[in-house]
Design a protein around this motif. Structure first.
Motif, PDB file in Angstrom:
ATOM      1  N   GLU A   1       0.835  -1.201   0.000  1.00  0.00           N
ATOM      2  CA  GLU A   1       0.000   0.000   0.000  1.00  0.00           C
ATOM      3  C   GLU A   1       0.869   1.251   0.000  1.00  0.00           C
ATOM      4  OE1 GLU A   1      -2.440  -0.144   3.491  1.00  0.00           O
ATOM      5  OE2 GLU A   1      -3.781  -1.648   2.647  1.00  0.00           O
ATOM      6  N   VAL A   2       0.397   2.267  -0.705  1.00  0.00           N
ATOM      7  CA  VAL A   2       1.007   3.586  -0.649  1.00  0.00           C
ATOM      8  C   VAL A   2      -0.062   4.534  -0.129  1.00  0.00           C
ATOM      9  CG1 VAL A   2       1.985   5.490  -1.982  1.00  0.00           C
ATOM     10  CG2 VAL A   2       2.583   3.132  -2.561  1.00  0.00           C
ATOM     11  N   HIS A   3       0.233   5.212   0.975  1.00  0.00           N
ATOM     12  CA  HIS A   3      -0.695   6.178   1.566  1.00  0.00           C
ATOM     13  C   HIS A   3      -0.238   7.572   1.151  1.00  0.00           C
ATOM     14  CE1 HIS A   3      -2.514   3.294   4.557  1.00  0.00           C
ATOM     15  NE2 HIS A   3      -1.497   2.609   4.059  1.00  0.00           N
ATOM     16  N   ALA A   4      -1.074   8.282   0.396  1.00  0.00           N
ATOM     17  CA  ALA A   4      -0.697   9.604  -0.096  1.00  0.00           C
ATOM     18  C   ALA A   4      -1.919  10.506  -0.186  1.00  0.00           C
ATOM     19  CB  ALA A   4      -0.029   9.498  -1.465  1.00  0.00           C
ATOM     20  N   GLN A   5      -1.816  11.689   0.355  1.00  0.00           N
ATOM     21  CA  GLN A   5      -2.849  12.712   0.280  1.00  0.00           C
ATOM     22  C   GLN A   5      -4.222  12.190   0.699  1.00  0.00           C
ATOM     23  OE1 GLN A   5      -2.398  14.132  -3.743  1.00  0.00           O
ATOM     24  NE2 GLN A   5      -0.659  15.422  -3.189  1.00  0.00           N
ATOM     25  N   GLY A   6      -4.230  11.397   1.753  1.00  0.00           N
ATOM     26  CA  GLY A   6      -5.476  10.899   2.312  1.00  0.00           C
ATOM     27  C   GLY A   6      -6.073   9.692   1.608  1.00  0.00           C
ATOM     28  N   ALA A   7      -5.397   9.163   0.601  1.00  0.00           N
ATOM     29  CA  ALA A   7      -5.885   7.991  -0.125  1.00  0.00           C
ATOM     30  C   ALA A   7      -4.921   6.825   0.065  1.00  0.00           C
ATOM     31  CB  ALA A   7      -6.028   8.301  -1.611  1.00  0.00           C
ATOM     32  N   VAL A   8      -5.444   5.624  -0.083  1.00  0.00           N
ATOM     33  CA  VAL A   8      -4.629   4.416   0.008  1.00  0.00           C
ATOM     34  C   VAL A   8      -4.644   3.747  -1.366  1.00  0.00           C
ATOM     35  CG1 VAL A   8      -4.335   2.169   1.125  1.00  0.00           C
ATOM     36  CG2 VAL A   8      -5.204   4.109   2.438  1.00  0.00           C
ATOM     37  N   HIS A   9      -3.458   3.473  -1.901  1.00  0.00           N
ATOM     38  CA  HIS A   9      -3.314   2.833  -3.202  1.00  0.00           C
ATOM     39  C   HIS A   9      -2.651   1.478  -2.999  1.00  0.00           C
ATOM     40  CE1 HIS A   9      -4.200   6.665  -5.246  1.00  0.00           C
ATOM     41  NE2 HIS A   9      -3.511   7.202  -4.248  1.00  0.00           N
ATOM     42  N   VAL A  10      -3.048   0.481  -3.794  1.00  0.00           N
ATOM     43  CA  VAL A  10      -2.491  -0.867  -3.690  1.00  0.00           C
ATOM     44  C   VAL A  10      -1.815  -1.208  -5.021  1.00  0.00           C
ATOM     45  CG1 VAL A  10      -2.997  -3.316  -3.358  1.00  0.00           C
ATOM     46  CG2 VAL A  10      -4.264  -1.584  -2.060  1.00  0.00           C
ATOM     47  N   PHE A  11      -0.558  -1.672  -4.923  1.00  0.00           N
ATOM     48  CA  PHE A  11       0.210  -2.033  -6.104  1.00  0.00           C
ATOM     49  C   PHE A  11       0.892  -3.372  -5.894  1.00  0.00           C
ATOM     50  CE2 PHE A  11       0.374   2.638  -5.708  1.00  0.00           C
ATOM     51  CZ  PHE A  11      -0.343   2.968  -6.845  1.00  0.00           C
ATOM     52  N   ASP A  12       1.190  -4.040  -7.006  1.00  0.00           N
ATOM     53  CA  ASP A  12       1.915  -5.311  -6.906  1.00  0.00           C
ATOM     54  C   ASP A  12       3.396  -5.145  -7.198  1.00  0.00           C
ATOM     55  OD1 ASP A  12       1.712  -4.911  -9.678  1.00  0.00           O
ATOM     56  OD2 ASP A  12       1.536  -7.060 -10.089  1.00  0.00           O
ATOM     57  N   CYS A  13       3.804  -3.971  -7.739  1.00  0.00           N
ATOM     58  CA  CYS A  13       5.215  -3.743  -8.035  1.00  0.00           C
ATOM     59  C   CYS A  13       5.472  -2.238  -8.103  1.00  0.00           C
ATOM     60  CB  CYS A  13       5.613  -4.409  -9.354  1.00  0.00           C
ATOM     61  SG  CYS A  13       4.767  -3.732 -10.786  1.00  0.00           S
ATOM     62  N   PHE A  14       6.756  -1.864  -8.038  1.00  0.00           N
ATOM     63  CA  PHE A  14       7.119  -0.452  -8.118  1.00  0.00           C
ATOM     64  C   PHE A  14       6.769   0.140  -9.475  1.00  0.00           C
ATOM     65  CE2 PHE A  14      10.193  -1.663  -4.682  1.00  0.00           C
ATOM     66  CZ  PHE A  14       9.590  -0.913  -3.695  1.00  0.00           C
ATOM     67  N   SER A  15       6.863  -0.653 -10.524  1.00  0.00           N
ATOM     68  CA  SER A  15       6.539  -0.161 -11.858  1.00  0.00           C
ATOM     69  C   SER A  15       5.094   0.342 -11.923  1.00  0.00           C
ATOM     70  CB  SER A  15       6.767  -1.270 -12.890  1.00  0.00           C
ATOM     71  OG  SER A  15       6.427  -0.828 -14.171  1.00  0.00           O
ATOM     72  N   CYS A  16       4.168  -0.408 -11.374  1.00  0.00           N
ATOM     73  CA  CYS A  16       2.763   0.028 -11.360  1.00  0.00           C
ATOM     74  C   CYS A  16       2.576   1.256 -10.472  1.00  0.00           C
ATOM     75  CB  CYS A  16       1.853  -1.106 -10.895  1.00  0.00           C
ATOM     76  SG  CYS A  16       1.595  -2.389 -12.156  1.00  0.00           S
ATOM     77  N   ALA A  17       3.298   1.305  -9.350  1.00  0.00           N
ATOM     78  CA  ALA A  17       3.200   2.465  -8.457  1.00  0.00           C
ATOM     79  C   ALA A  17       3.698   3.721  -9.164  1.00  0.00           C
ATOM     80  CB  ALA A  17       3.990   2.215  -7.174  1.00  0.00           C
ATOM     81  N   ILE A  18       4.811   3.615  -9.875  1.00  0.00           N
ATOM     82  CA  ILE A  18       5.344   4.759 -10.619  1.00  0.00           C
ATOM     83  C   ILE A  18       4.360   5.179 -11.697  1.00  0.00           C
ATOM     84  CG2 ILE A  18       7.140   5.448 -12.259  1.00  0.00           C
ATOM     85  CD1 ILE A  18       9.076   3.704 -10.518  1.00  0.00           C
ATOM     86  N   HIS A  19       3.824   4.214 -12.417  1.00  0.00           N
ATOM     87  CA  HIS A  19       2.875   4.505 -13.490  1.00  0.00           C
ATOM     88  C   HIS A  19       1.692   5.336 -12.983  1.00  0.00           C
ATOM     89  CE1 HIS A  19       0.508   3.873 -17.121  1.00  0.00           C
ATOM     90  NE2 HIS A  19      -0.490   3.520 -16.345  1.00  0.00           N
ATOM     91  N   ARG A  20       1.192   4.985 -11.812  1.00  0.00           N
ATOM     92  CA  ARG A  20       0.019   5.670 -11.259  1.00  0.00           C
ATOM     93  C   ARG A  20       0.359   6.944 -10.492  1.00  0.00           C
ATOM     94  NH1 ARG A  20      -5.166   3.821 -10.589  1.00  0.00           N
ATOM     95  NH2 ARG A  20      -4.573   3.099 -12.643  1.00  0.00           N
ATOM     96  N   MET A  21       1.488   6.962  -9.766  1.00  0.00           N
ATOM     97  CA  MET A  21       1.743   8.024  -8.797  1.00  0.00           C
ATOM     98  C   MET A  21       2.707   9.117  -9.269  1.00  0.00           C
ATOM     99  SD  MET A  21      -0.061   6.951  -6.121  1.00  0.00           S
ATOM    100  CE  MET A  21       0.535   8.004  -4.834  1.00  0.00           C
ATOM    101  N   ALA A  22       3.618   8.819 -10.183  1.00  0.00           N
ATOM    102  CA  ALA A  22       4.643   9.793 -10.557  1.00  0.00           C
ATOM    103  C   ALA A  22       4.029  10.956 -11.338  1.00  0.00           C
ATOM    104  CB  ALA A  22       5.728   9.128 -11.397  1.00  0.00           C
ATOM    105  N   PRO A  23       4.367  12.185 -10.953  1.00  0.00           N
ATOM    106  CA  PRO A  23       3.883  13.327 -11.738  1.00  0.00           C
ATOM    107  C   PRO A  23       4.549  13.330 -13.117  1.00  0.00           C
ATOM    108  CG  PRO A  23       5.428  14.054 -10.055  1.00  0.00           C
ATOM    109  CD  PRO A  23       5.200  12.592  -9.823  1.00  0.00           C
ATOM    110  N   ILE A  24       3.948  14.043 -14.061  1.00  0.00           N
ATOM    111  CA  ILE A  24       4.458  14.118 -15.427  1.00  0.00           C
ATOM    112  C   ILE A  24       4.953  15.530 -15.688  1.00  0.00           C
ATOM    113  CG2 ILE A  24       3.833  13.929 -17.861  1.00  0.00           C
ATOM    114  CD1 ILE A  24       1.826  11.761 -17.018  1.00  0.00           C
ATOM    115  N   CYS A  25       6.154  15.637 -16.264  1.00  0.00           N
ATOM    116  CA  CYS A  25       6.743  16.939 -16.574  1.00  0.00           C
ATOM    117  C   CYS A  25       5.848  17.699 -17.548  1.00  0.00           C
ATOM    118  CB  CYS A  25       8.141  16.753 -17.173  1.00  0.00           C
ATOM    119  SG  CYS A  25       8.935  18.304 -17.668  1.00  0.00           S
ATOM    120  N   GLU A  26       5.556  18.940 -17.222  1.00  0.00           N
ATOM    121  CA  GLU A  26       4.695  19.773 -18.061  1.00  0.00           C
ATOM    122  C   GLU A  26       5.333  20.113 -19.400  1.00  0.00           C
ATOM    123  OE1 GLU A  26       1.567  20.846 -17.509  1.00  0.00           O
ATOM    124  OE2 GLU A  26       1.400  19.979 -15.520  1.00  0.00           O
TER     125      GLU A  26
END
Length: 77
Positions: A16-41
């Protein structure tokens, strides 16, 4: 076991990753990065390192922030 919110894999070592009041569940770091990493403008790369936040926008570094007209941004090396 818990199901990854990105790929749907039901994996015994999910986490689980707890961020900004939400809980996210991932099976690997790759999926966590895909969902959580901001994108350069500017260049649209996913920001995995520190990045630069300017006026609510994220950039991968000072170069991209300056390319978007932001001033006073200095990269630390």
């Amino acid at each position: 076991m818990a199901r990854c919110e990105v790929c749907g894999n039901d994996y015994g070592m999910s986490f689980e990753v707890h961020a900004q009041g939400a809980v996210h569940v991932f099976d690997c770091f790759s999926c966590a990065i895909h969902r959580m990493a901001p994108i350069c403008e500017h260049c649209r790369v996913q920001i995995i390192g520190q990045g630069v936040e300017v006026e609510g926008s994220w950039y991968c570094g000072g170069h991209c922030a300056r390319a978007e007209g932001k001033v006073g941004i200095v990269d630390r090396v």
